[in-house]
Design an enzyme around this catalytic site. Sequence first.
Site, short mmCIF file in Angstrom:
data_model
loop_
_atom_site.label_atom_id
_atom_site.label_comp_id
_atom_site.label_asym_id
_atom_site.label_seq_id
_atom_site.Cartn_x
_atom_site.Cartn_y
_atom_site.Cartn_z
N TYR A 1 2.05 -1.06 -9.35
CA TYR A 1 1.22 -1.11 -8.13
C TYR A 1 -0.51 -0.62 -8.53
CZ TYR A 1 -1.55 0.70 -4.16
OH TYR A 1 -2.46 0.97 -3.30
N CYS B 1 -10.19 4.54 6.08
CA CYS B 1 -11.07 5.25 7.45
C CYS B 1 -12.37 4.38 7.63
CB CYS B 1 -11.22 6.48 6.96
SG CYS B 1 -9.96 7.85 7.63
N LYS C 1 -14.06 2.61 5.02
CA LYS C 1 -15.31 2.69 4.10
C LYS C 1 -15.80 1.26 3.56
CE LYS C 1 -13.68 4.41 0.18
NZ LYS C 1 -12.26 4.86 0.64
N ASN D 1 -0.04 -0.94 3.64
CA ASN D 1 -1.13 -0.84 2.37
C ASN D 1 -1.35 -2.16 1.52
OD1 ASN D 1 -2.79 1.00 0.94
ND2 ASN D 1 -1.09 1.22 -0.63
N ASN E 1 -22.13 1.22 14.27
CA ASN E 1 -22.40 2.34 13.69
C ASN E 1 -23.68 2.27 12.97
OD1 ASN E 1 -19.70 3.42 13.94
ND2 ASN E 1 -19.07 2.48 12.03
#
Length: 618
Positions: free
Chosen positions: A224, A277, A279, A396, A529
């Site tokens: 991985y 989160c 990025k 993931n 943002n």
Amino acid sequence: MNHPAFAAHSTLEAPAWVKHKKLIEWVQRVAALAKPERIVWCDGSQEEYDRLTAQMVAAGTLRRLNPAKRPNSYLACSDPSDVARVEDRTFICSQRREDAGPTNNWIAPAEMRATLDGLFDGAMRGRTMYVVPFSMGPLGSPIAHIGVELSDSPYVVSNMRIMTRMGRKVYDVLGEDGEFVPCVHSVGAPLAAGQKDVAWPCNDTKYIVHFPESREIWSYGSGYGGNALLGKKCFALRIASTMGRAEGWLAEHMLVLGVTSPEGKKHHVAAAFPSACGKTNFAMLIPPQGMNGWKITTIGDDIAWIKPGKDGRLYAINPEAGYFGVAPGTSEKTNFNAMATLKENVIFTNVALTDDGDVWWEGMTDEPPAHLIDWQGRDWTPAIAKETGRKAAHPNARFTAPASQCPSIDADWENPAGVPIDAFVFGGRRSTTVPLVTEARDWVEGVYMAATMGSETTAAAAGQQGVVRRDPFAMLPFCGYNMSDYFAHWLKTGVKLEQMSVRTPKIFCVNWFRKGDDGKFVWPGFGENMRVLRWMVDRIEGKAKGEEHAFGVSPRYDDLDWSGLDFTREQFEQVISVDDAAWRKELALHSELFDTLKQGLPVALQDTRSALEKKLTA
């Protein structure tokens, strides 16, 4: 098992263009231990990449996607046991235990080397060992460093070609005696004569090991990304952070972006968020309606190497050449630029396959397709998902894509000198307590904010989800040495900047994830943002006002530009408010963190916590 296409470089003898004697001797030593059937000295060419991907398609490791839908792109589906970083199997084997600190797993180097010698003895039998030279950062940059990975995984080689500057040109920079970080990787699945291979070889026993003093990385048992692409977290953060401490620079889990005002003034921001989160979304932000003339450009989405320039300011590069991003949740609504980057030349891992040979994951579209093959090769329909809760893509699931394909890529993203940093931003995923944005009043207060930040765990690490954990600087899983010493290194960096009399980057803390009483996010996030980012830029320029509270300075409602967004004062109060009672509890949790890190914890951080406590009780 014969690969005549590799015959030219498939030998223990190095090709003529490899002139580094110590490197050649190291390759020979590892080959003698791991006993591969052949050695391939990778040159990084397109022809080599095409041969490797064709080989993996034939082996069932990759599936070629529909070229009309997704040109030159592939899907890999891993073994279900090999889907994320394994933090409990990741070790920092410094000579002294205290140098690893309480947040890292430590085993004495001699003991670990004995374990690895046993594991790697014959580990590559029946396989090819690839010699993969790579540069982290633009070739020849004074901020860049070189590594060489020995791996028995063609999946690793193909991904490293996208994620790093990989190939023959690295040897030109390395020369006869240049420094490099040696990286050794095996999936830990030797093949006996005549034994049929599996599509995704791996081993239940896993070790991801770093030796900081000798700057070595050894990885066993996993194919991985984060465990096997050793240029990424292993080198670019864990080993590089120890290099930075010794040499006076920073290796950080940060995106780097450029923000240009309508007047053409440009600033650069480095921002740290824990995995998953937002990025990548922030790095590729598109300004919203009403903020015409503002422009965001992307230097990097995950890692920054930051060194002092000749003028004393801090300059950052993105040491990577590609994006290894989380796919679920990525869509044209949430990250248009990322989706545009993924149109071609991509390796997808553990996403779902559509009936027309394309990819899909949760969040890509409002409605899922009627039928998919999920990441484990099983039929998937919305009805099956409703009945079983089964996801089509692993949470993931990843994409590996060239950074050069990103529409928002910054013109300076490969500038060997880097870009000057004007601000650092730190943020986590907190549903309560932490305000939308706070500016630290000074460098020490900013370091305190970053040292105590918390976030809910994500699928990027194997284990429990949804639990808030302290993640200092978003570096908890990635700092290659004692976290208290890391805080001290940041404080020392601030002192040096002050001594140089240069403008110190401002430090901000953000939280896009406050929730209302209904359990829903209050702040719209994503492109909106930009409004917070503009306030930061205006604070750097001395143009914007704010209101001071116990923890720093935050904007008032009228300090933000609300053009094009209907967001009420009441909603703003929900995301910006500071609840003294909640913060008293928060400070108690900070104390717990500091107790864990008490050995070597800088006094300045303890003093800052005491001062904040006094302000809260005043």
